[in-house]
Design a protein around this motif. Structure first.
Motif, mmCIF file in Angstrom:
data_model
loop_
_atom_site.group_PDB
_atom_site.id
_atom_site.type_symbol
_atom_site.label_atom_id
_atom_site.label_comp_id
_atom_site.label_asym_id
_atom_site.label_seq_id
_atom_site.Cartn_x
_atom_site.Cartn_y
_atom_site.Cartn_z
ATOM 1 N N ASP B 14 0.841 -1.199 0.000
ATOM 2 C CA ASP B 14 0.000 0.000 0.000
ATOM 3 C C ASP B 14 0.877 1.250 0.000
ATOM 4 O O ASP B 14 1.703 1.448 0.898
ATOM 5 C CB ASP B 14 -0.909 -0.017 1.232
ATOM 6 N N ALA B 17 0.676 3.466 3.072
ATOM 7 C CA ALA B 17 1.283 2.828 4.249
ATOM 8 C C ALA B 17 2.792 3.032 4.233
ATOM 9 O O ALA B 17 3.398 3.438 5.228
ATOM 10 C CB ALA B 17 0.951 1.346 4.276
ATOM 11 N N ARG B 58 -0.381 -8.914 5.302
ATOM 12 C CA ARG B 58 -1.262 -9.212 4.167
ATOM 13 C C ARG B 58 -0.770 -8.498 2.927
ATOM 14 O O ARG B 58 -0.826 -7.283 2.835
ATOM 15 C CB ARG B 58 -2.668 -8.684 4.432
ATOM 16 N N GLY B 85 -3.520 -6.233 10.726
ATOM 17 C CA GLY B 85 -4.768 -5.471 10.827
ATOM 18 C C GLY B 85 -5.741 -6.243 11.709
ATOM 19 O O GLY B 85 -5.402 -7.280 12.258
ATOM 20 N N HIS B 86 -6.984 -5.757 11.766
ATOM 21 C CA HIS B 86 -7.989 -6.477 12.572
ATOM 22 C C HIS B 86 -8.165 -7.874 12.027
ATOM 23 O O HIS B 86 -8.111 -8.089 10.836
ATOM 24 C CB HIS B 86 -9.334 -5.749 12.486
ATOM 25 N N LYS B 106 -2.199 -2.285 13.341
ATOM 26 C CA LYS B 106 -2.413 -0.903 12.909
ATOM 27 C C LYS B 106 -3.871 -0.511 13.076
ATOM 28 O O LYS B 106 -4.744 -1.376 12.974
ATOM 29 C CB LYS B 106 -1.996 -0.732 11.447
ATOM 30 N N PRO B 107 -4.169 0.771 13.295
ATOM 31 C CA PRO B 107 -3.214 1.863 13.465
ATOM 32 C C PRO B 107 -2.501 1.793 14.807
ATOM 33 O O PRO B 107 -3.051 1.289 15.781
ATOM 34 C CB PRO B 107 -4.109 3.107 13.392
ATOM 35 N N PHE B 108 -1.253 2.268 14.850
ATOM 36 C CA PHE B 108 -0.510 2.179 16.108
ATOM 37 C C PHE B 108 0.010 3.554 16.523
ATOM 38 O O PHE B 108 0.100 4.479 15.730
ATOM 39 C CB PHE B 108 0.658 1.200 15.963
#
Lengths: 357, 226
Positions: B14, B17, B58, B85-86, B106-108
């Motif tokens: 990404d 990102a 991912r 991620g979640h 994330k987010p962190f």
């Protein structure tokens, strides 16, 4: 005449009602005595009156039947002013000059109501099915929305720290702020596309180009595919003529097929896991195919593939393929399965071209 | 020896990102190189570069876990922090089982990122030091003569000079001379230190026909105690 189930109305060349049977009394709500001698126009709603007068005049002048002899769906008007659909067949009474006409009137209200109810239920089912698909795609959607959010968190915290430095690079910070805006817009786009998918549209068919329709789904499909580690390929055929379709419904079918493919690929551990969507013109139809390199469909399941409530998914409803086929059939198209080579499944949607259904 | 500054490798498909993470690391005083895929990372990274890897778990194409497998096969030891991620918990668990250093969801918060990255870099630093030290030891061992090597083996095993002399068929005086040379060449100040040094490599160990020690990375447990 009074034994007849349908309404029978006799009128002279001037449009005056000469006879009115029992059924007609019931249909229109007038006792015969009230309408005898009155103009036929009272049984016709405003909108149809001019047409009717025109037909009669034309026949009297030319003796060529236009409405005569054929059953037509028209609107009729009751005494209380309410309008209802009827099947009307008109004939000329044998012998006698000037000519007299007899009309046979069949009430279609029940049939019309059943059709409308059917239509309404179809729309509901389509809508619910669409929402179910949206729900199934939620993992991908959540993942996708998290991306811009995480980027915003990074950029904002970076700006905070950079501003704490003795000689901050203003351009760098400004650029980061622009990126934050871009990411917020990106998140907004994702949500907007989601809402477009979940909206409850009236079914509406129009001539459509298939390639843009399929391309529109790319973002949504990629969300779903990426979330499950699946690679998505799109191959659009050139020079495809338009098809007469309901956009939302056909998009629903494609999404359904892709969802199924992504699900099937869960079993596959060896990369690459791939779903390919192709469009092409073949044998006078526009074909959209969704193929995967998963385990394919077993011999036992294959004959029941499109049956309602047949599913291999743990949380499946078993309605996806059945619904999809119904939708495509209602477009005079076809939805079929064939095994993919060397492994996997291919589902092909064929739609007839505009003007050919 | 002067150390190169550590570099964080970012691997994420990404664009936002990568970009945002690089800026955030910069604001935290850390240099970073970003790669847009596992493949481009494998093609461009320098195993000698001190630092750590920040890898998105991912990714389309080669995933984060698959990249970890390749690095493991290559004997890579640079610590990897996975970004998740979640709903990525099962993947994160697998990553840890396969030897990942850490994972961050994330987010962190920037402080969280800083802490984890600094810990990873420190771990990387210590691993590299250990390896360099092992190389030094091996080089010193290679500089011993055959006779000195024999004496070392017996000294490390705890034999007194008299016994060594008898075993090797030489005089005790000769043993003493060899022993002194060994201590000097191995940079050992005491018997205890000599035993410690040689335990890392493993005495007795095989000497090849050319007289050079076979260079093998020490086993995991030897490093774990560091």
């Amino acid at each position: 005449m009074d034994a007849a189930v349908d309404g029978v109305v006799l009128m002279d060349h001037g449009g005056r009602i000469q006879a009115f049977n029992r059924a007609a009394e019931r249909l229109f709500g007038y006792p015969a005595a009230e309408v005898l001698g009155a103009n036929i126009g009272i049984l016709i709603p405003e909108s149809g009156r001019m047409d009717h007068d025109g037909y009669v005049e034309r026949f009297v002048a030319t003796r060529i039947p236009h409405i005569i002899g054929r059953g037509r769906e028209v609107e009729a008007r009751r005494k209380d002013g309410s309008v209802f659909p009827v099947l009307l067949s008109v004939g000329v009474v044998e012998g006698g000059e000037p000519p007299r006409f007899v009309g046979f009137v069949r009430d279609l209200s029940l049939r019309r109501r059943a059709e409308e109810e059917n239509h309404r239920l179809q729309e509901r089912l389509t809508h619910v099915s669409r929402l179910a698909t949206v729900g199934e795609m939620s993992a991908g959607i959540a993942h996708e929305l998290n991306q811009p959010l995480a980027a915003v968190a990074n950029y904002a915290q970076a700006c905070d720290r950079l501003l704490g430095l003795p000689d901050p690079d203003v351009e760098e910070i400004r650029d980061a702020l622009k990126q934050i805006t871009a990411q917020a817009v990106r998140a907004g786009d994702i949500i907007r596309r989601l809402r477009a998918l979940a909206r409850n549209d009236v079914m509406h068919r129009e001539p459509t180009d298939i390639n843009p329709l399929v391309s529109e789904l790319t973002e949504l499909i990629r969300m779903d595919a990426t979330a499950h580690g699946v690679h998505y390929e799109l191959e659009l055929g050139g020079g495809l003529p338009q098809v007469e379709i309901d956009r939302a419904q056909v998009q629903q079918v494609i999404l359904n097929l892709v969802r199924n493919a992504v699900e099937a690929l869960r079993e596959v551990t060896r990369a690459p896991r791939q779903v390919t969507v192709r469009t092409r013109l073949i044998e006078g139809s526009v074909e959209i195919s969704v193929c995967d390199n998963g385990p394919g469909v077993s011999q036992t399941i294959a004959p029941h593939l499109f049956s309602p409530f047949c599913t291999t998914k743990v949380h499946g409803t078993g309605l996806g393929l059945a619904m999809s086929r119904t939708i495509i059939k209602s477009h005079q198209g076809s939805l079929d399965y064939r095994p993919n080579t060397p492994s996997g499944a291919c589902f092909t949607v064929r739609l007839p071209l505009t003007g050919q259904e | 020896m002067k150390e190169r500054a550590p570099i964080v490798s970012i691997v994420d498909d990404d664009d936002a990102a990568r970009s945002s993470l690089r800026l955030l690391l910069k604001s935290l005083g850390l240099a970073a190189i970003a790669y847009d895929s596992a493949a481009s990372f494998l093609a461009g990274y320098d195993p000698q570069q001190h630092g750590c890897h920040l890898v998105d778990i991912r990714m389309p194409g080669m995933s984060g876990l698959e990249l970890q497998q390749v690095l493991n096969q290559r004997g890579g030891f640079t610590p990897i922090i996975f970004i998740t991620g979640h709903g990525d918990v099962p993947m994160a668990v697998e990553a840890m089982r396969q030897g990942a250093f850490d994972f961050l969801q994330k987010p962190f918060r920037d402080q969280e990122l800083l802490d984890r990255v600094q810990r990873a870099i420190a771990k990387d630093h210590s691993l590299r030091q250990q390896l360099r030290s092992n190389d030094d030891i091996r080089r010193r061992l290679d500089s011993l003569t055959d006779r000195e090597h024999d004496v070392l083996a017996l000294v490390a095993a705890g034999s007194p000079n008299k016994v060594i002399a008898h075993k090797l068929g030489i005089s005790q005086r000769t043993v003493e001379i060899h022993r002194a040379r060994v201590m000097e060449k191995m940079h050992a100040d005491s018997l205890a230190q000599l035993v410690h040094i040689t335990a890392v490599i493993g005495i007795p160990y095989r000497r090849t026909a050319t007289g050079r020690s076979s260079s093998v990375l020490p086993e995991g447990p030897a490093l774990a105690g560091r």
